[in-house]
Design an enzyme around this catalytic site. Structure first.
Site, PDB file in Angstrom:
ATOM      1  N   GLY A   1      17.089  74.954  13.468  1.00  0.00           N
ATOM      2  CA  GLY A   1      17.898  73.843  13.959  1.00  0.00           C
ATOM      3  C   GLY A   1      19.307  73.859  13.389  1.00  0.00           C
TER       4      GLY A   1
ATOM      5  N   GLU B   1      22.235  76.644   2.188  1.00  0.00           N
ATOM      6  CA  GLU B   1      20.829  77.082   2.205  1.00  0.00           C
ATOM      7  C   GLU B   1      20.454  77.553   0.800  1.00  0.00           C
ATOM      8  OE1 GLU B   1      18.175  77.157   4.562  1.00  0.00           O
ATOM      9  OE2 GLU B   1      17.240  77.731   2.661  1.00  0.00           O
TER      10      GLU B   1
ATOM     11  N   THR C   1      12.021  78.446   7.930  1.00  0.00           N
ATOM     12  CA  THR C   1      10.580  78.720   7.974  1.00  0.00           C
ATOM     13  C   THR C   1      10.230  79.721   9.067  1.00  0.00           C
ATOM     14  OG1 THR C   1      10.129  76.494   7.178  1.00  0.00           O
ATOM     15  CG2 THR C   1       8.301  77.651   8.202  1.00  0.00           C
ATOM     16  N   CYS C   2      10.776  79.532  10.267  1.00  0.00           N
ATOM     17  CA  CYS C   2      10.392  80.386  11.397  1.00  0.00           C
ATOM     18  C   CYS C   2      10.622  81.858  11.082  1.00  0.00           C
ATOM     19  CB  CYS C   2      11.179  79.969  12.635  1.00  0.00           C
ATOM     20  SG  CYS C   2      10.884  81.057  14.025  1.00  0.00           S
TER      21      CYS C   2
ATOM     22  N   CYS D   1       6.906  81.708  12.211  1.00  0.00           N
ATOM     23  CA  CYS D   1       6.681  82.373  13.495  1.00  0.00           C
ATOM     24  C   CYS D   1       6.840  83.894  13.440  1.00  0.00           C
ATOM     25  CB  CYS D   1       7.665  81.862  14.551  1.00  0.00           C
ATOM     26  SG  CYS D   1       8.139  80.155  14.391  1.00  0.00           S
TER      27      CYS D   1
ATOM     28  N   LYS E   1       4.430  85.845  10.964  1.00  0.00           N
ATOM     29  CA  LYS E   1       3.081  85.578  11.490  1.00  0.00           C
ATOM     30  C   LYS E   1       2.799  86.421  12.726  1.00  0.00           C
ATOM     31  CE  LYS E   1       2.678  83.094  14.685  1.00  0.00           C
ATOM     32  NZ  LYS E   1       2.753  81.651  14.757  1.00  0.00           N
TER      33      LYS E   1
ATOM     34  N   TYR F   1      -2.867  74.914  13.949  1.00  0.00           N
ATOM     35  CA  TYR F   1      -2.172  76.149  14.337  1.00  0.00           C
ATOM     36  C   TYR F   1      -2.324  77.226  13.245  1.00  0.00           C
ATOM     37  CZ  TYR F   1       0.850  73.884  17.913  1.00  0.00           C
ATOM     38  OH  TYR F   1       1.359  73.260  19.015  1.00  0.00           O
TER      39      TYR F   1
ATOM     40  N   GLU G   1      -4.561  80.598  13.390  1.00  0.00           N
ATOM     41  CA  GLU G   1      -3.852  81.878  13.548  1.00  0.00           C
ATOM     42  C   GLU G   1      -4.196  82.841  12.410  1.00  0.00           C
ATOM     43  OE1 GLU G   1      -0.002  80.421  16.142  1.00  0.00           O
ATOM     44  OE2 GLU G   1       0.269  80.626  13.997  1.00  0.00           O
TER      45      GLU G   1
ATOM     46  N   ARG H   1     -12.952  70.419   9.070  1.00  0.00           N
ATOM     47  CA  ARG H   1     -13.650  69.161   8.782  1.00  0.00           C
ATOM     48  C   ARG H   1     -14.240  68.486  10.016  1.00  0.00           C
ATOM     49  NH1 ARG H   1      -8.673  65.223   6.830  1.00  0.00           N
ATOM     50  NH2 ARG H   1      -7.494  65.268   8.746  1.00  0.00           N
TER      51      ARG H   1
ATOM     52  N   ASP I   1      12.017  69.814  11.773  1.00  0.00           N
ATOM     53  CA  ASP I   1      10.784  69.378  11.104  1.00  0.00           C
ATOM     54  C   ASP I   1      11.000  68.222  10.128  1.00  0.00           C
ATOM     55  OD1 ASP I   1       9.706  71.453  12.489  1.00  0.00           O
ATOM     56  OD2 ASP I   1       8.881  72.519  10.763  1.00  0.00           O
TER      57      ASP I   1
ATOM     58  N   THR J   1       9.889  75.515  16.588  1.00  0.00           N
ATOM     59  CA  THR J   1      11.216  76.134  16.503  1.00  0.00           C
ATOM     60  C   THR J   1      12.102  75.871  17.731  1.00  0.00           C
ATOM     61  OG1 THR J   1      10.447  77.844  15.023  1.00  0.00           O
ATOM     62  CG2 THR J   1      12.391  78.383  16.332  1.00  0.00           C
TER      63      THR J   1
ATOM     64  N   ARG K   1      21.434  72.197  19.447  1.00  0.00           N
ATOM     65  CA  ARG K   1      22.484  72.457  20.455  1.00  0.00           C
ATOM     66  C   ARG K   1      22.909  71.162  21.140  1.00  0.00           C
ATOM     67  NH1 ARG K   1      19.728  77.998  22.570  1.00  0.00           N
ATOM     68  NH2 ARG K   1      20.495  79.285  20.852  1.00  0.00           N
TER      69      ARG K   1
ATOM     70  N   ALA L   1       2.064  77.503  22.021  1.00  0.00           N
ATOM     71  CA  ALA L   1       1.032  78.547  21.942  1.00  0.00           C
ATOM     72  C   ALA L   1       0.439  78.589  20.552  1.00  0.00           C
ATOM     73  CB  ALA L   1       1.633  79.906  22.269  1.00  0.00           C
TER      74      ALA L   1
ATOM     75  N   HIS M   1      -0.748  91.491  42.369  1.00  0.00           N
ATOM     76  CA  HIS M   1      -2.072  92.077  42.177  1.00  0.00           C
ATOM     77  C   HIS M   1      -2.010  93.496  41.643  1.00  0.00           C
ATOM     78  CE1 HIS M   1      -6.361  92.242  42.865  1.00  0.00           C
ATOM     79  NE2 HIS M   1      -6.212  93.412  43.471  1.00  0.00           N
TER      80      HIS M   1
ATOM     81  N   GLU N   1      -2.147  86.192  38.371  1.00  0.00           N
ATOM     82  CA  GLU N   1      -2.274  85.833  39.795  1.00  0.00           C
ATOM     83  C   GLU N   1      -3.323  84.734  40.013  1.00  0.00           C
ATOM     84  OE1 GLU N   1      -4.014  88.736  42.536  1.00  0.00           O
ATOM     85  OE2 GLU N   1      -4.765  89.864  40.816  1.00  0.00           O
TER      86      GLU N   1
HETATM   87  P1  NDP Z   1      -1.831  71.146  11.816  1.00  0.00           P
HETATM   88  O1  NDP Z   1      -1.406  69.736  11.730  1.00  0.00           O
HETATM   89  O2  NDP Z   1      -1.639  71.878  13.092  1.00  0.00           O
HETATM   90  O3  NDP Z   1      -3.371  71.257  11.424  1.00  0.00           O
HETATM   91  C1  NDP Z   1      -3.846  70.809  10.195  1.00  0.00           C
HETATM   92  C2  NDP Z   1      -5.323  71.051  10.130  1.00  0.00           C
HETATM   93  O4  NDP Z   1      -5.779  70.740   8.806  1.00  0.00           O
HETATM   94  C3  NDP Z   1      -6.116  70.185  11.075  1.00  0.00           C
HETATM   95  O5  NDP Z   1      -7.228  70.914  11.529  1.00  0.00           O
HETATM   96  C4  NDP Z   1      -6.555  69.027  10.176  1.00  0.00           C
HETATM   97  O6  NDP Z   1      -7.757  68.445  10.599  1.00  0.00           O
HETATM   98  C5  NDP Z   1      -6.793  69.737   8.878  1.00  0.00           C
HETATM   99  N1  NDP Z   1      -6.650  68.893   7.699  1.00  0.00           N
HETATM  100  C6  NDP Z   1      -5.654  68.036   7.402  1.00  0.00           C
HETATM  101  N2  NDP Z   1      -5.872  67.472   6.195  1.00  0.00           N
HETATM  102  C7  NDP Z   1      -7.011  67.996   5.719  1.00  0.00           C
HETATM  103  C8  NDP Z   1      -7.773  67.815   4.544  1.00  0.00           C
HETATM  104  N3  NDP Z   1      -7.373  66.973   3.602  1.00  0.00           N
HETATM  105  N4  NDP Z   1      -8.912  68.515   4.393  1.00  0.00           N
HETATM  106  C9  NDP Z   1      -9.328  69.362   5.355  1.00  0.00           C
HETATM  107  N5  NDP Z   1      -8.671  69.579   6.497  1.00  0.00           N
HETATM  108  C10 NDP Z   1      -7.519  68.902   6.685  1.00  0.00           C
HETATM  109  O7  NDP Z   1      -1.094  71.854  10.603  1.00  0.00           O
HETATM  110  P2  NDP Z   1      -0.785  73.354  10.279  1.00  0.00           P
HETATM  111  O8  NDP Z   1      -0.605  73.391   8.812  1.00  0.00           O
HETATM  112  O9  NDP Z   1      -1.762  74.270  10.912  1.00  0.00           O
HETATM  113  O10 NDP Z   1       0.620  73.568  10.998  1.00  0.00           O
HETATM  114  C11 NDP Z   1       1.707  72.680  10.758  1.00  0.00           C
HETATM  115  C12 NDP Z   1       2.608  72.612  11.941  1.00  0.00           C
HETATM  116  O11 NDP Z   1       3.371  73.802  12.031  1.00  0.00           O
HETATM  117  C13 NDP Z   1       1.918  72.520  13.285  1.00  0.00           C
HETATM  118  O12 NDP Z   1       1.511  71.244  13.620  1.00  0.00           O
HETATM  119  C14 NDP Z   1       2.993  73.033  14.220  1.00  0.00           C
HETATM  120  O13 NDP Z   1       3.851  71.986  14.538  1.00  0.00           O
HETATM  121  C15 NDP Z   1       3.696  74.067  13.391  1.00  0.00           C
HETATM  122  N6  NDP Z   1       3.241  75.437  13.723  1.00  0.00           N
HETATM  123  C16 NDP Z   1       3.385  75.923  14.989  1.00  0.00           C
HETATM  124  C17 NDP Z   1       2.958  77.189  15.303  1.00  0.00           C
HETATM  125  C18 NDP Z   1       3.120  77.715  16.692  1.00  0.00           C
HETATM  126  O14 NDP Z   1       3.886  77.147  17.465  1.00  0.00           O
HETATM  127  N7  NDP Z   1       2.386  78.772  17.082  1.00  0.00           N
HETATM  128  C19 NDP Z   1       2.360  78.070  14.326  1.00  0.00           C
HETATM  129  C20 NDP Z   1       2.232  77.473  13.035  1.00  0.00           C
HETATM  130  C21 NDP Z   1       2.659  76.207  12.757  1.00  0.00           C
HETATM  131  P3  NDP Z   1      -7.815  67.240  11.658  1.00  0.00           P
HETATM  132  O15 NDP Z   1      -7.593  67.858  12.987  1.00  0.00           O
HETATM  133  O16 NDP Z   1      -9.157  66.714  11.452  1.00  0.00           O
HETATM  134  O17 NDP Z   1      -6.718  66.289  11.277  1.00  0.00           O
END
Ligand code: NDP
Length: 448
Positions: free
Chosen positions: A15, A34, A41-42, A47, A50, A176, A180, A197, A302, A310, A318, A340, A437, A442
């Site tokens: 950003g 910075e 992070t990205c 991203c 990863k 996410y 991943e 959980r 964020d 991102t 922008r 995704a 095809h 498709e």
């Molecule tokens: P998320 O919020 O996506 O997921 C967190 C997970 O941890 C959920 O399953 C949640 O469970 C669980 N959780 C939360 N607290 C606890 C706890 N105390 N004990 C056990 N489990 C727990 O967070 P991430 O860290 O995976 O990613 C952060 C953010 O980063 C994403 O939301 C996204 O915005 C961004 N991101 C995007 C990506 C992409 O675009 N491909 C890739 C990576 C990150 P519950 O569902 O039960 O709350």
């Protein structure tokens, strides 16, 4: 009153970089600070590295599948330290590229920890600068729950630089990052336990998508421990022992435990109170123009905890610069943001889920088109992996409200479907599109 800069940006992530370059292109005098590598992070620990690791982890399957196409079996071995080194090299190359973009755009870069001294003054370590407008784009940081022994767990901050590939890894979280990384390490040959959980991973996504991804991951060898929590982590000679609640066994010993339980804005030590910038629930409060409670201080990405992706931060940056420095006021729309999960199988979605559409229009107001098939590439190697596609359609107007896909190339395909959904395409528009095809994509234009 004169200022050192028209705009001072805190944080050179997606950003902050987008906003600073765009503002400078309008002739503004811009500085950016910075404390870490430029890129945020990205680029540094999100991203980019990863996705490179996701690619690395695919090769084990490629080699197996190639046999079905007549190739002789490959006795491939994998070297984690070579991958870490290669990924780190690419991250550093991209970081240098971003610095060169700043230079080309005449944005001054300061390395160091930035904080607000007052509402027009920024300190970077022991130097201070004044600015007419300030933009906060400091991003977020992985969080861990406070359970006994949590200091033995790593997060996505450390995972990219692990000195050794874990033989056994526990990944905590079904979002996410957890999903991943479970796929990445499983593909690289680590024995993976994903501790979730709830019953299903990826809460908030389409229900069919969640089920399909989880089933697919289990098929590929990930041990998903559903409805399980960790009560305690203990260091033991073999690694770490996790004391579990809810699982069949009440403990699990692994080499490494990776927590992916969410992220929160990086606001510590920023001096927000001194500058009169309000926060709520640990995030900076902004309006649709990215404006904080202090009218000439803005925040995006964020650290505002709106949509933590991102491309959203880039678009916010922008729009902010166009509005404040380019005399082209506009703000972004948060509707129809494609997203995704680079899980294995991959999952991608744009627009409304079936549940969200039913809640808004009622079950009778929504028609869901669904298909599940084996893509052609898996026929010869006889791989038991399917693609799931869904279109959620508003019955009254025939408008496609959302599209979901799980499986090979889901993200590449949904990115293009997202154009149609954003433009308000109808199911008839999809049907009128000539199929290409033989492809998997498709199927989106031939759904009966
Ligand atoms: P998320 O919020 O996506 O997921 C967190 C997970 O941890 C959920 O399953 C949640 O469970 C669980 N959780 C939360 N607290 C606890 C706890 N105390 N004990 C056990 N489990 C727990 O967070 P991430 O860290 O995976 O990613 C952060 C953010 O980063 C994403 O939301 C996204 O915005 C961004 N991101 C995007 C990506 C992409 O675009 N491909 C890739 C990576 C990150 P519950 O569902 O039960 O709350």
């Amino acid at each position: 009153m004169t200022f050192d800069y028209d705009l001072f940006v805190l944080g050179a992530g997606s950003g902050g970089l987008a906003a600073s370059k765009r503002a400078a292109s309008y002739g503004a005098k811009v500085a950016i600070a910075e404390q870490d590598l430029v890129g945020g992070t990205c680029v540094i620990r999100g991203c980019v590295p990863k996705k490179l690791m996701v690619y690395a982890s695919h090769f084990s399957h490629f080699y197996q599948d190639a046999v079905g196409y007549g190739w002789s079996p490959v006795e491939a071995t994998f070297d984690w330290s070579k991958l870490v080194q290669a990924v780190d090299g690419e991250v550093r190359r991209l970081s240098r590229l971003h610095i060169s973009f700043l230079e080309k755009n005449n944005v001054e870069l300061f390395h160091g920890q930035a904080r607000l001294v007052d509402d027009h003054t920024v300190a970077v370590d022991d130097r201070t600068f004044t600015a007419e407008k300030i933009l906060i784009a400091v991003g977020g940081e992985a969080t861990k729950p406070q359970i006994p022994g949590i200091e033995h767990a790593i997060t996505s901050r450390e995972v990219f630089l692990l000195p050794l590939q874990p033989k056994r890894l526990a990944v905590v979280g079904g979002g996410y990052i957890g999903t991943e990384f479970a796929g990445v390490f499983n593909g690289l040959g680590t024995e993976v336990f994903q501790v979730v959980r709830r019953g299903l991973i990826l809460r908030g996504f389409d229900e069919d998508l969640r089920e399909e991804v989880q089933t697919g991951m289990v098929k590929k060898g990930v041990n998903v421990l559903s409805d399980t929590t960790i009560e305690k982590i203990e260091k033991v000679p073999e690694g770490v022992r996790l004391v579990l609640k809810g699982a069949k066994d009440n403990s699990l010993v692994v080499d490494t435990v990776l927590y992916a339980t969410g992220r929160s804005p990086n606001l510590e030590g920023l001096g927000l109170e001194t500058a009169g910038v309000e926060t709520a629930k640990g995030a900076i409060v902004v309006n649709e123009w990215s404006q904080t409670s202090q009218p000439h201080i803005f925040a995006l990405g964020d650290c505002t905890d709106k949509v933590n992706l991102t491309p959203v931060a880039v678009a916010e940056g922008r729009a902010f610069a166009d509005t404040q420095f380019g005399n082209k006021p506009h703000h972004i729309s948060y509707e129809n943001i494609a997203t995704a999960v680079f899980s294995q199988p991959e999952a991608c979605t744009v627009g409304m889920t079936e549940i969200a559409a039913n809640a808004q229009y009622g079950e009778d107001g929504v028609k869901v088109y669904r298909t599940r098939f084996r893509p052609m590439i898996y026929a010869l190697p006889n791989v038991d992996e399917k693609i799931l596609m869904k279109l959620v359609v508003h019955k009254e107007t025939d408008r496609v409200l959302g599209a979901q896909m799980v499986g090979k190339d889901a993200a590449e395909i949904i990115q293009c479907v997202a154009i149609a959904v954003t433009m308000g395409a109808t199911k008839k528009d999809f049907d009128a599109t000539m199929a290409l095809h033989p492809t998997s994509a498709e199927e989106f234009v031939t759904l009966p």
